[in-house]
Motif scaffolding. Structure first.
Motif, PDB file in Angstrom:
ATOM      1  N   THR A   1       0.906  -8.468 -12.083  1.00 18.39           N
ATOM      2  CA  THR A   1       1.550  -7.941 -10.513  1.00 18.39           C
ATOM      3  C   THR A   1       0.868  -9.005  -9.639  1.00 18.39           C
ATOM      4  N   ILE A   2       1.926  -9.539  -8.744  1.00 19.21           N
ATOM      5  CA  ILE A   2       1.602 -10.405  -7.451  1.00 19.21           C
ATOM      6  C   ILE A   2       1.683  -9.558  -6.538  1.00 19.21           C
ATOM      7  N   ILE A   3       0.475  -9.581  -5.753  1.00 16.65           N
ATOM      8  CA  ILE A   3       0.506  -8.846  -4.302  1.00 16.65           C
ATOM      9  C   ILE A   3       0.703  -9.844  -2.996  1.00 16.65           C
ATOM     10  N   MET A   4       1.730  -9.849  -2.416  1.00 16.70           N
ATOM     11  CA  MET A   4       2.132 -10.613  -1.360  1.00 16.70           C
ATOM     12  C   MET A   4       2.226  -9.971  -0.022  1.00 16.70           C
ATOM     13  N   GLU A   5       0.892 -10.502   0.748  1.00 18.09           N
ATOM     14  CA  GLU A   5       0.970  -9.906   2.163  1.00 18.09           C
ATOM     15  C   GLU A   5       1.685 -10.622   3.166  1.00 18.09           C
ATOM     16  N   THR A   6       2.504  -9.856   4.021  1.00 19.09           N
ATOM     17  CA  THR A   6       3.350 -10.590   5.028  1.00 19.09           C
ATOM     18  C   THR A   6       2.498 -10.594   6.438  1.00 19.09           C
ATOM     19  N   GLY A   7       1.404 -10.332   6.550  1.00 18.14           N
ATOM     20  CA  GLY A   7       0.673 -10.358   7.689  1.00 18.14           C
ATOM     21  C   GLY A   7       0.681  -9.251   8.431  1.00 18.14           C
ATOM     22  N   GLY A   8      -0.096  -8.905   9.448  1.00 21.25           N
ATOM     23  CA  GLY A   8       0.046  -8.241  10.765  1.00 21.25           C
ATOM     24  C   GLY A   8      -0.635  -6.828  10.227  1.00 21.25           C
ATOM     25  N   MET A   9      -1.522  -6.314  11.338  1.00 18.91           N
ATOM     26  CA  MET A   9      -2.014  -4.959  11.385  1.00 18.91           C
ATOM     27  C   MET A   9      -1.111  -4.078  12.198  1.00 18.91           C
ATOM     28  N   LYS A  10      -0.368  -4.657  13.198  1.00 15.26           N
ATOM     29  CA  LYS A  10       0.667  -3.835  13.887  1.00 15.26           C
ATOM     30  C   LYS A  10       0.012  -2.944  14.739  1.00 15.26           C
ATOM     31  N   GLY A  11      -1.306  -3.085  15.118  1.00 13.07           N
ATOM     32  CA  GLY A  11      -1.848  -2.456  16.105  1.00 13.07           C
ATOM     33  C   GLY A  11      -2.475  -1.033  15.090  1.00 13.07           C
ATOM     34  N   ARG A  12      -2.335  -0.801  13.943  1.00  9.96           N
ATOM     35  CA  ARG A  12      -2.947  -0.075  13.005  1.00  9.96           C
ATOM     36  C   ARG A  12      -4.518  -0.145  12.783  1.00  9.96           C
ATOM     37  N   ARG A  13      -4.726  -1.104  12.615  1.00 11.07           N
ATOM     38  CA  ARG A  13      -6.134  -1.503  12.197  1.00 11.07           C
ATOM     39  C   ARG A  13      -6.648  -2.771  12.963  1.00 11.07           C
ATOM     40  N   LYS A  14      -7.873  -3.031  12.909  1.00 12.81           N
ATOM     41  CA  LYS A  14      -8.510  -4.026  13.501  1.00 12.81           C
ATOM     42  C   LYS A  14      -8.191  -5.423  12.872  1.00 12.81           C
ATOM     43  N   GLU A  15      -7.957  -6.217  13.449  1.00 11.01           N
ATOM     44  CA  GLU A  15      -7.611  -7.680  13.005  1.00 11.01           C
ATOM     45  C   GLU A  15      -8.956  -8.110  12.279  1.00 11.01           C
ATOM     46  N   MET A  16      -8.681  -9.144  11.089  1.00 14.25           N
ATOM     47  CA  MET A  16      -9.708  -9.618  10.428  1.00 14.25           C
ATOM     48  C   MET A  16      -9.305 -10.979   9.955  1.00 14.25           C
ATOM     49  N   ILE A  17     -10.418 -11.740   9.690  1.00  9.67           N
ATOM     50  CA  ILE A  17     -10.212 -12.972   9.104  1.00  9.67           C
ATOM     51  C   ILE A  17      -9.525 -13.011   7.719  1.00  9.67           C
ATOM     52  N   ARG A  18      -8.793 -13.947   7.229  1.00 15.42           N
ATOM     53  CA  ARG A  18      -8.160 -14.081   5.954  1.00 15.42           C
ATOM     54  C   ARG A  18      -9.076 -14.003   4.909  1.00 15.42           C
ATOM     55  N   GLU A  19     -10.205 -14.590   4.917  1.00 13.03           N
ATOM     56  CA  GLU A  19     -11.082 -14.549   3.567  1.00 13.03           C
ATOM     57  C   GLU A  19     -11.388 -13.032   3.571  1.00 13.03           C
ATOM     58  N   GLU A  20     -12.014 -12.383   4.747  1.00 12.99           N
ATOM     59  CA  GLU A  20     -12.219 -11.086   4.458  1.00 12.99           C
ATOM     60  C   GLU A  20     -11.208 -10.012   4.139  1.00 12.99           C
ATOM     61  N   LEU A  21     -10.081 -10.480   4.626  1.00 13.25           N
ATOM     62  CA  LEU A  21      -9.031  -9.414   4.278  1.00 13.25           C
ATOM     63  C   LEU A  21      -8.386  -9.718   2.712  1.00 13.25           C
ATOM     64  N   HIS A  22      -8.326 -10.894   2.325  1.00 11.54           N
ATOM     65  CA  HIS A  22      -8.086 -11.303   0.982  1.00 11.54           C
ATOM     66  C   HIS A  22      -9.166 -10.708  -0.029  1.00 11.54           C
ATOM     67  N   ASP A  23     -10.383 -10.809   0.298  1.00 10.57           N
ATOM     68  CA  ASP A  23     -11.476 -10.079  -0.530  1.00 10.57           C
ATOM     69  C   ASP A  23     -11.367  -8.739  -0.775  1.00 10.57           C
ATOM     70  N   GLN A  24     -10.831  -8.214   0.364  1.00 13.70           N
ATOM     71  CA  GLN A  24     -10.775  -6.666   0.243  1.00 13.70           C
ATOM     72  C   GLN A  24      -9.683  -6.288  -0.626  1.00 13.70           C
ATOM     73  N   LEU A  25      -8.470  -7.082  -0.342  1.00 14.78           N
ATOM     74  CA  LEU A  25      -7.171  -6.735  -1.262  1.00 14.78           C
ATOM     75  C   LEU A  25      -7.478  -7.225  -2.727  1.00 14.78           C
ATOM     76  N   CYS A  26      -7.961  -8.335  -2.871  1.00 18.47           N
ATOM     77  CA  CYS A  26      -8.192  -8.675  -4.402  1.00 18.47           C
ATOM     78  C   CYS A  26      -9.170  -7.694  -5.149  1.00 18.47           C
ATOM     79  N   GLU A  27     -10.135  -7.247  -4.342  1.00 20.62           N
ATOM     80  CA  GLU A  27     -11.053  -6.228  -4.952  1.00 20.62           C
ATOM     81  C   GLU A  27     -10.323  -4.814  -5.097  1.00 20.62           C
ATOM     82  N   GLY A  28      -9.492  -4.424  -4.216  1.00 17.08           N
ATOM     83  CA  GLY A  28      -8.993  -2.969  -4.170  1.00 17.08           C
ATOM     84  C   GLY A  28      -7.606  -3.237  -5.242  1.00 17.08           C
ATOM     85  N   PHE A  29      -7.238  -4.279  -5.609  1.00 18.01           N
ATOM     86  CA  PHE A  29      -5.967  -4.285  -6.356  1.00 18.01           C
ATOM     87  C   PHE A  29      -6.298  -5.030  -7.775  1.00 18.01           C
TER      88      PHE A  29
END
Length: 333
Positions: free
Chosen positions: A204-232
């Motif tokens: 499985t490849i997880i591909m993010e298109t960017g954007g919180m669209k006002g739904r969540r606080k913005e975060m730096i890429r390293e933090e975001l990708h760490d959360q996504l890697c851990e979650g998936f």
């Protein structure tokens, strides 16, 4: 005359620059908005001999002008997302087959045959409005995949989780393409029902298109990708870099490093002087050359901040503050 074949068969930097200069002259002659912008900068098109000398149209013009290089019938109008009352960009497309050829060839260049993948899409903020170029592209990729399991998901998280785990166990290659906040929401939901998504890393490849669209606080890429890697349970997060105003996408296969297809390149401008370029490795404003965008404008000064690497790959590091786009004040003709 520039043909589609000229654009999509580029195989060298010299060829890219030659065609880019041809496209510049064509758009200067045929795009009234772009011509006026170039004239405002006192650009003599006959003296433009390199891509560094080509003026880049600030992306905000797509909010206030019809940016067109021909008078053909409009086939599609792509619009950017925005909150209520916000002025959005409009990309008027007179030949949608150029867009289709660009994203199909681009996907193939980075991922191979689309039929090798089940394509799952988690793009709620895009599905909930009309005119999304991303939805147009993903819908077509879903159809081209020829897999009955491919499809869009909105709020049916249980079904998506079951599908992901079933396909992973079967060893089926999957691309889950999702807007950032929705991917994080999916991880949180899976944990809340004690059905975590760990262990999708095999097929499985997880591909993010960017954007919180006002739904969540913005975060730096390293933090975001760490959360996504851990979650998936994957080792890398892929990313797609595209926008309403363009017809091509760059892709990152991990670590936030993007590469462009052969007909697309970026330059990085000085944040204090929009007409000056800075060395590789330094942070500045991203200018995009998208030669597939021949019927609109192929030379766009974005509001993204990034840096370019010596091998022409690049990283996106953030955005200009909308209240102070320094060095990019050439907005009003």
């Amino acid at each position: 005359m520039i043909t589609t074949a000229d654009i999509f068969t580029i195989s060298s930097q010299k060829q890219f620059e030659k065609i880019a200069l041809k496209v510049f002259r064509f758009q200067y002659e045929n795009n009234k908005v772009y011509q006026e912008f170039c004239n405002f900068l006192k650009t003599d098109p006959h003296k433009v001999k390199s891509i560094q000398q080509i003026p880049f149209l600030p992306i905000q013009f797509f909010k206030s002008h019809e940016v067109l290089s021909n008078t053909h019938e409009i086939q599609e109008t792509f619009t950017s997302s925005g909150t209520t009352g916000m002025i959005t960009s409009k990309h008027l497309v007179t030949d949608v087959t150029l867009y289709e050829e660009s994203y199909r060839k681009g996907f193939s260049e980075f991922y191979g045959n689309i039929e090798d993948y089940v394509v799952l899409a988690l793009l709620p903020s895009y599905l909930e409005r009309e005119g999304s170029s991303l939805i147009y592209m993903v819908k077509d990729l879903i159809e081209l995949s020829n897999h009955p399991e491919s499809g869009f998901y909105l709020n049916n998280h249980d079904e998506l989780i079951t599908q992901l785990i079933t396909l992973e166990k079967a060893g089926q290659n999957v691309i889950l393409i999702g807007v950032t906040f929705a991917l994080l929401d999916l991880i949180e939901y899976s944990k809340s029902i004690s059905f975590p998504l760990w262990g999708l890393g095999g097929s499985t490849i997880i591909m993010e298109t960017g954007g919180m669209k006002g739904r969540r606080k913005e975060m730096i890429r390293e933090e975001l990708h760490d959360q996504l890697c851990e979650g998936f349970g994957v080792t890398a997060i892929h990313s797609e870099y595209g926008m309403t105003e363009l017809l091509s996408q760059a892709y990152s296969l991990g670590n936030g490093v993007f590469e462009c297809p052969a007909w697309m390149q970026i330059l990085v401008r000085d944040t204090e002087d929009a007409l000056t370029y800075i060395p590789d490795g330094k942070t500045g404003g991203i200018n995009v050359i998208d030669l597939a965008n021949i019927n609109s404008c192929s030379f766009i000064a974005t509001q993204d901040l990034g840096k370019k690497n010596p091998n022409n790959s690049f990283e996106v590091l953030g955005r200009f503050d909308n209240s102070d786009i320094r060095g990019c004040n050439l907005m009003v003709l």
